[in-house]
Motif scaffolding. Structure first.
Motif, short mmCIF file in Angstrom:
data_model
loop_
_atom_site.label_atom_id
_atom_site.label_comp_id
_atom_site.label_asym_id
_atom_site.label_seq_id
_atom_site.Cartn_x
_atom_site.Cartn_y
_atom_site.Cartn_z
N ILE A 167 50.10 35.37 37.75
CA ILE A 167 48.84 35.02 37.99
C ILE A 167 48.20 36.31 38.78
N ASP A 168 46.84 36.29 39.09
CA ASP A 168 46.39 37.04 39.99
C ASP A 168 46.44 36.42 41.37
N ARG A 171 43.62 37.50 43.75
CA ARG A 171 42.12 36.47 43.45
C ARG A 171 42.44 35.17 44.01
N ALA A 172 43.65 34.50 43.70
CA ALA A 172 43.79 33.16 43.96
C ALA A 172 43.95 32.77 45.42
N GLU A 175 40.15 33.05 46.66
CA GLU A 175 39.23 31.76 46.39
C GLU A 175 39.84 30.65 47.59
N GLN A 297 49.46 27.19 39.97
CA GLN A 297 50.05 28.25 39.34
C GLN A 297 50.68 27.57 38.17
N LEU A 329 48.07 35.01 33.66
CA LEU A 329 47.54 33.77 33.63
C LEU A 329 46.61 33.15 34.48
N GLU A 330 45.91 32.09 33.91
CA GLU A 330 44.87 31.72 34.68
C GLU A 330 45.36 30.73 35.79
N HIS A 331 44.66 30.58 37.08
CA HIS A 331 45.20 29.72 38.11
C HIS A 331 43.65 28.87 38.40
N GLU A 332 43.82 27.96 39.12
CA GLU A 332 42.71 27.21 39.83
C GLU A 332 43.09 26.29 40.96
#
Length: 347
Positions: A167-168, A171-172, A175, A297, A329-332
């Motif tokens: 993942i990035d 950036r994670a 945030e 992740q 891949l995307e994280h949140e």
């Protein structure tokens, strides 16, 4: 039905995934008729297959599986929760490919011996997956150099001769730090991860990026190594200071869980007196009280994607068509009960 386009010479499952805007794992599921794919995604994949005139190499796949597709997994991670998620993703995707998994384990986050790694690489494997932190370990990379099989490093950055799936992290971490600052916290603690992993440096960089936006805020950095024990030591160090942080961001959930334990032992209420957040969203995040706010992740998906890429290379892609690429891949952020605004006197 989509009209077939001009055939793409040497088109692979990776080409299909890129055109459809999905992962190679998703393309694999569509090709194999597996569930878990939406109708819209399935249609996009089928259209990409048609436009690229991609035909799964059944003959090559039969040859590989008849000789037994053997994927080696090298792992040694101090976080049991992380490894449980990662291996689950590997096992599930291996069943899609009919692959046999061969495991090689190191101890305490350390890689296996170089001679053992060399024997492993020469044991007739079709491909190799490297679990963090081993994807960037020099002894591992030396042992696997020239192995002649596809290699994927999970959670790693810029590994020579390997596909990296991650993942990035920067950036994670940015945030999550902004989330804490937006809640009103101005004294933060950050527990860093294993210094030998690029992801640890990226997460620290993300925290520092966010802090620059708030000149009235400060952060205390404490070294950890992703283990629960290092989280305990970091928690004691952070909370022993004359002006302890009102919020602690740990680089993984195991260390965050340890911080919560230290707070409870000191009779501090989480989150009313101390906010604690983690990273990964493993089972450790939801098996304590209060459950952790953390960065999700997609560990299972990272592992499955890595195996799909390796398996596709092993079963059909020639050396000329193999591609080494950074798959992100995307994280949140998953918000739970471990975060709150700082106590009134600290706002």
């Amino acid at each position: 039905m989509a009209k077939a386009g001009k055939p793409v010479q040497g088109a692979t499952i990776i080409d299909v995934a890129a055109k459809a805007g999905v992962s190679a794992m998703t393309v694999s599921r569509v090709i194999n008729g597996r569930s878990g794919v939406s109708a819209a995604t399935r249609e996009a994949v089928e259209q990409a297959i048609a436009e690229l005139s991609y035909v799964p190499n059944v003959a090559a796949r039969s040859l590989v599986t008849s000789a037994e597709l053997r994927i080696g997994v090298v792992y040694s991670n101090p976080s049991a929760a992380f490894m449980s998620e990662l291996l689950t993703g590997v096992f599930e995707e291996a069943s899609t490919w009919g692959a046999r998994l061969v495991l090689l384990k190191g101890d305490g986050g350390r890689p296996p011996a170089e001679a053992e790694l060399a024997r492993f690489a020469a044991s007739g494997l079709s491909g190799i997956l490297l679990a963090p932190p081993l994807g960037e370990a020099p002894v591992v990379l030396r042992a696997l150099k020239g192995a002649g099989v596809p290699v994927a490093a999970i959670g790693a950055y810029r590994v020579p001769g390997a596909t990296c799936v991650r993942i990035d992290d920067r950036r994670a971490a940015y945030e999550m730090t902004r989330h804490l600052l937006d809640l009103g916290h101005r004294r933060l603690g950050f527990v860093m991860g294993n210094p030998d992993q690029a992801a640890s440096a990226e997460r620290r960089a993300g925290v520092e990026d966010a802090m620059r936006d708030f000149p009235d805020a400060g952060v205390q950095l404490v070294q950890g190594d992703f283990s629960y024990a290092s989280g305990l030591a970091a928690g004691e160090e952070l909370l022993d200071g004359p002006a302890p942080p009102t919020a602690v961001f740990a680089s993984n959930d195991d260390m965050a869980a340890a911080i919560v334990s230290v707070a409870h032992r000191r009779q501090l209420d989480v989150p009313r007196q101390l906010t604690v957040v983690g990273f990964d969203d493993t089972t450790a995040a939801v098996t304590l009280w209060p459950p952790l706010t953390t960065i999700h992740q997609p560990v299972r998906r990272l592992a499955a994607e890595a195996l799909a890429l390796v398996a596709d290379e092993a079963r059909g892609a020639s050396a000329k068509t193999r591609t080494r690429r950074d798959r992100v891949l995307e994280h949140e952020i998953v918000k739970r009960s471990s975060t709150a605004a700082p106590p009134r006197g600290d706002r």
